[in-house]
Design a protein around this motif. Structure first.
Motif, PDB file in Angstrom:
ATOM      1  N   UNK A   1       0.851  -1.188   0.000  1.00  0.00           N
ATOM      2  CA  UNK A   1       0.000   0.000   0.000  1.00  0.00           C
ATOM      3  C   UNK A   1       0.886   1.237   0.000  1.00  0.00           C
ATOM      4  N   UNK A   2       0.530   2.230  -0.821  1.00  0.00           N
ATOM      5  CA  UNK A   2       1.224   3.515  -0.835  1.00  0.00           C
ATOM      6  C   UNK A   2       0.178   4.629  -0.842  1.00  0.00           C
ATOM      7  N   UNK A   3       0.591   5.833  -0.464  1.00  0.00           N
ATOM      8  CA  UNK A   3      -0.311   6.985  -0.431  1.00  0.00           C
ATOM      9  C   UNK A   3       0.327   8.157  -1.161  1.00  0.00           C
ATOM     10  N   UNK A   4      -0.500   9.013  -1.748  1.00  0.00           N
ATOM     11  CA  UNK A   4      -0.017  10.204  -2.435  1.00  0.00           C
ATOM     12  C   UNK A   4      -1.144  10.849  -3.209  1.00  0.00           C
ATOM     13  N   UNK A   5      -0.895  12.036  -3.734  1.00  0.00           N
ATOM     14  CA  UNK A   5      -1.892  12.725  -4.562  1.00  0.00           C
ATOM     15  C   UNK A   5      -1.678  12.284  -6.009  1.00  0.00           C
ATOM     16  N   UNK A   6      -2.216  11.130  -6.344  1.00  0.00           N
ATOM     17  CA  UNK A   6      -1.921  10.517  -7.631  1.00  0.00           C
ATOM     18  C   UNK A   6      -2.569  11.245  -8.800  1.00  0.00           C
ATOM     19  N   UNK A   7      -3.743  11.851  -8.580  1.00  0.00           N
ATOM     20  CA  UNK A   7      -4.438  12.546  -9.661  1.00  0.00           C
ATOM     21  C   UNK A   7      -4.261  14.053  -9.604  1.00  0.00           C
ATOM     22  N   UNK A   8      -3.345  14.524  -8.745  1.00  0.00           N
ATOM     23  CA  UNK A   8      -2.966  15.945  -8.689  1.00  0.00           C
ATOM     24  C   UNK A   8      -4.158  16.861  -8.478  1.00  0.00           C
ATOM     25  N   UNK A   9      -5.095  16.444  -7.602  1.00  0.00           N
ATOM     26  CA  UNK A   9      -6.263  17.281  -7.338  1.00  0.00           C
ATOM     27  C   UNK A   9      -6.231  17.901  -5.949  1.00  0.00           C
ATOM     28  N   UNK A  10      -5.111  17.737  -5.228  1.00  0.00           N
ATOM     29  CA  UNK A  10      -4.944  18.430  -3.964  1.00  0.00           C
ATOM     30  C   UNK A  10      -5.277  17.629  -2.729  1.00  0.00           C
ATOM     31  N   UNK A  11      -5.698  16.359  -2.870  1.00  0.00           N
ATOM     32  CA  UNK A  11      -5.955  15.538  -1.693  1.00  0.00           C
ATOM     33  C   UNK A  11      -5.222  14.211  -1.817  1.00  0.00           C
ATOM     34  N   UNK A  12      -5.165  13.460  -0.714  1.00  0.00           N
ATOM     35  CA  UNK A  12      -4.348  12.262  -0.640  1.00  0.00           C
ATOM     36  C   UNK A  12      -5.177  11.025  -0.983  1.00  0.00           C
ATOM     37  N   UNK A  13      -4.707  10.301  -1.983  1.00  0.00           N
ATOM     38  CA  UNK A  13      -5.295   9.034  -2.389  1.00  0.00           C
ATOM     39  C   UNK A  13      -4.399   7.892  -1.888  1.00  0.00           C
ATOM     40  N   UNK A  14      -4.818   6.650  -2.094  1.00  0.00           N
ATOM     41  CA  UNK A  14      -3.914   5.542  -1.824  1.00  0.00           C
ATOM     42  C   UNK A  14      -4.096   4.451  -2.866  1.00  0.00           C
ATOM     43  N   UNK A  15      -3.089   3.584  -2.981  1.00  0.00           N
ATOM     44  CA  UNK A  15      -3.075   2.552  -4.012  1.00  0.00           C
ATOM     45  C   UNK A  15      -2.468   1.288  -3.444  1.00  0.00           C
ATOM     46  N   UNK A  16      -2.733   0.163  -4.107  1.00  0.00           N
ATOM     47  CA  UNK A  16      -2.170  -1.100  -3.663  1.00  0.00           C
ATOM     48  C   UNK A  16      -2.066  -2.091  -4.799  1.00  0.00           C
ATOM     49  N   UNK A  17      -1.146  -3.050  -4.672  1.00  0.00           N
ATOM     50  CA  UNK A  17      -1.040  -4.148  -5.626  1.00  0.00           C
ATOM     51  C   UNK A  17      -2.006  -5.250  -5.217  1.00  0.00           C
ATOM     52  N   UNK A  18      -2.741  -5.763  -6.184  1.00  0.00           N
ATOM     53  CA  UNK A  18      -3.729  -6.806  -5.920  1.00  0.00           C
ATOM     54  C   UNK A  18      -3.267  -8.112  -6.552  1.00  0.00           C
TER      55      UNK A  18
END
Length: 547
Positions: free
Chosen positions: A334-351
């Motif tokens: 799991x990682x976190x960051x503003x992936x879509x550059x919209x000013x808030x924090x998203x998160x992602x993961x490998x499935x």
């Protein structure tokens, strides 16, 4: 010409209205992230991957290692658009030349401030010969070669390093190392530990200095560790450490001592399986929250994804927010960051091994609203191929275009896949325009500076300025005009690109009334003093309306 006081009251009201509208700018529309996939080969069964500028040329490179192997390979970026990564540049970035040490975790950072990132390597003394399971590889600018330094490892030298992070734990301006370890089997519970290495390094190690670290043990026997994250979950200005465990999460709150100590909270045990964590301020309240994804190995049970909302207290308490509990079988990272550059924090993961989903990378899009909801989206899907095993995931601006790209170690595919983020980040206004109070027929300019902008549209009192007499540059960063009563009011500029738009701070243009030597537009009673009586006059005029 308007009455002077009424004119000022209307301008003042317009400023308040414009400011309130700016404060509630709608969140950018939710959308998938377009990516272009690239492959980096030349490595067998990679389990770990990290990115850093290992050759000091300003471009992020890769380092990766197979499981059950001590060899760490480097892949050097050529800085292109998009970059390619040369697997032959450092085929043995770090090699002990004998297999007594299995690499299990990687991280990178510039630990001595010389412009070259060091590679931090965690492993396991699998043959129990008494070596530390921690080391780093650094570039020696004198010998022009990469050299290895052993680091003080966990209290149990037989422990296996499970994860590494880098942060300025003691607030002294340099980066320290945080690590977790576990019992690989037969060692005992004391191997299940969290620790940090205080960076005492002075000078460029590659020329005049030497690396120096002090080991600080935080806790032992905390359960089998899986992952570690660093952030401020209690909003007290110091860094805390969060550890993902088997069947739980443990929070260690940092204090203000020098070096800092850590208080241990009760573990959060509402989990089943291996818990992977990442930190970020999901709800925008100033403290970091905890994103998580779980893996339930050897079971038909589904993993879960979600986040733990921190209340910012000392100690903090958390409310678990489950996002997905039925579709995913395993989350490997799991990682976190503003992936879509919209000013808030998203998160992602490998499935991996999805019941309804195939192997890939999924991300959870933060809507940015007050209640903070997430929408699950597929970043990339490798299908149902049985030999796909996406393992460690990182996010880094690999092509230097300002947005976060992704890279994943493909354990069974003998390669690293990196996904080029093809979205343009939202424009950022770096210099706001300034309000002005001027004489009639004066030449005025409103100017702003912005990065990532493609178009500009200036407006007056909420209406776009186009083909207005006496006005030029309405579609450029600098608006020019010759003042007149018709051009008084509140100005702002919308800066846009194909992905999103940003509105500047509203500013007022006020024209001094003929024969009135007032020098302040908000001195509504004209007495030369700003006080409560000006507010009283404003309220009276506001009730009368603008003439």
């Amino acid at each position: 010409m308007k009455d002077s006081q009424s004119q000022r009251a209307c301008l003042f009201a317009g400023t308040l209205l414009a400011a309130s509208l700016t404060a509630t700018t709608p969140h950018a529309a939710a959308q998938d992230i377009p990516v272009e996939a690239h492959t980096v080969g030349g490595i067998s069964s990679p389990q770990t991957v990290t990115a850093g500028d290992f050759n000091g040329d300003g471009n992020p490179d890769f380092a990766s290692a197979p499981s059950a192997n001590v060899v760490v390979s480097g892949f050097i970026s050529n800085g292109g658009q998009p970059p390619t990564f040369d697997p032959t540049a450092f085929p043995n970035f770090f090699n002990e030349n004998n297999l007594y040490w299995d690499t299990s975790a990687l991280s990178s950072a510039d630990l001595d401030g010389n412009g070259y990132d060091e590679l931090i390597i965690g492993g396991w003394d699998s043959l129990d010969i008494g070596v530390s399971p921690l080391a780093l590889s650094y570039y020696n600018v004198v010998t022009k070669s990469y050299e290895k330094v052993s680091l003080p490892g966990p209290a149990s030298s037989d422990a296996q390093i499970t994860d590494l992070a880098v942060a300025d734990i003691d607030g002294d301006g340099d980066l320290d190392i945080v690590g977790t370890s576990r019992d690989p089997g037969g060692v005992g519970a004391t191997a299940n530990a969290v620790f940090w290495l205080e960076n005492n390094t002075t000078g460029d190690v590659g020329s005049t200095g030497s690396f120096s670290f002090t080991h600080h043990n935080i806790a032992n026997s905390i359960g089998s560790t899986m992952s570690v994250g660093v952030g401020d979950v209690d909003n007290n200005g110091t860094l805390d450490i969060v550890v993902g465990l088997q069947n739980g999460v443990q929070v260690f709150s940092g204090d203000t001592d020098s070096p800092p100590g850590f208080s241990i909270s009760d573990p959060i045990t509402d989990f089943t399986g291996h818990v992977h964590v990442a930190l970020g301020d999901a709800d925008g309240d100033g403290d970091d929250d905890i994103f998580f994804g779980t893996r339930v190995p050897g079971s038909s049970a589904s993993g879960v994804t979600g986040w733990l909302r921190s209340n910012g207290g000392n100690p903090p308490t958390f409310v678990q927010q489950i996002i997905s509990s039925t579709e995913l079988f395993n989350i490997n990272d799991v990682i976190a960051g503003d992936f879509d550059a919209d000013g808030d924090i998203d998160f992602a993961g490998t499935t991996f091994q999805g019941q309804n989903l195939s192997q890939g990378i999924h991300w959870w899009d933060n809507d940015g609203d007050e209640d903070t909801a997430f929408t699950e989206r597929v970043l990339y899907d490798w299908g149902f191929a049985s030999n796909i095993f996406p393992h460690e995931l990182i996010a880094e601006d690999l092509d230097g275009d300002g947005d976060l790209d992704f890279a994943v170690a493909q354990y069974n595919f003998d390669r690293i896949d990196w996904l080029e983020n093809m979205t343009d980040p939202a424009p950022i206004i770096t210099q706001q325009p300034l309000g002005q109070f001027v004489l009639p027929e004066a030449i005025v300019e409103f100017a702003l500076e912005a990065s990532g902008g493609a178009t500009y549209q200036w407006s007056l009192n909420g209406k776009s300025l186009n083909d207005v007499n006496g006005v030029s540059g309405e579609n450029s960063p600098t608006l020019s005009l010759i003042t007149s009563p018709e051009l008084e009011g509140v100005y702002s500029c919308v800066v846009s690109n194909p992905y999103a738009s940003t509105t500047s701070t509203p500013v007022v243009l006020a024209v001094q009334v003929e024969g009135n030597n007032d020098s302040c537009v908000v001195d509504l009673n004209g007495d030369g003093v700003l006080d409560f009586f000006d507010i009283s006059v404003f309220l009276q005029l506001f009730g009368m309306g603008c003439p």
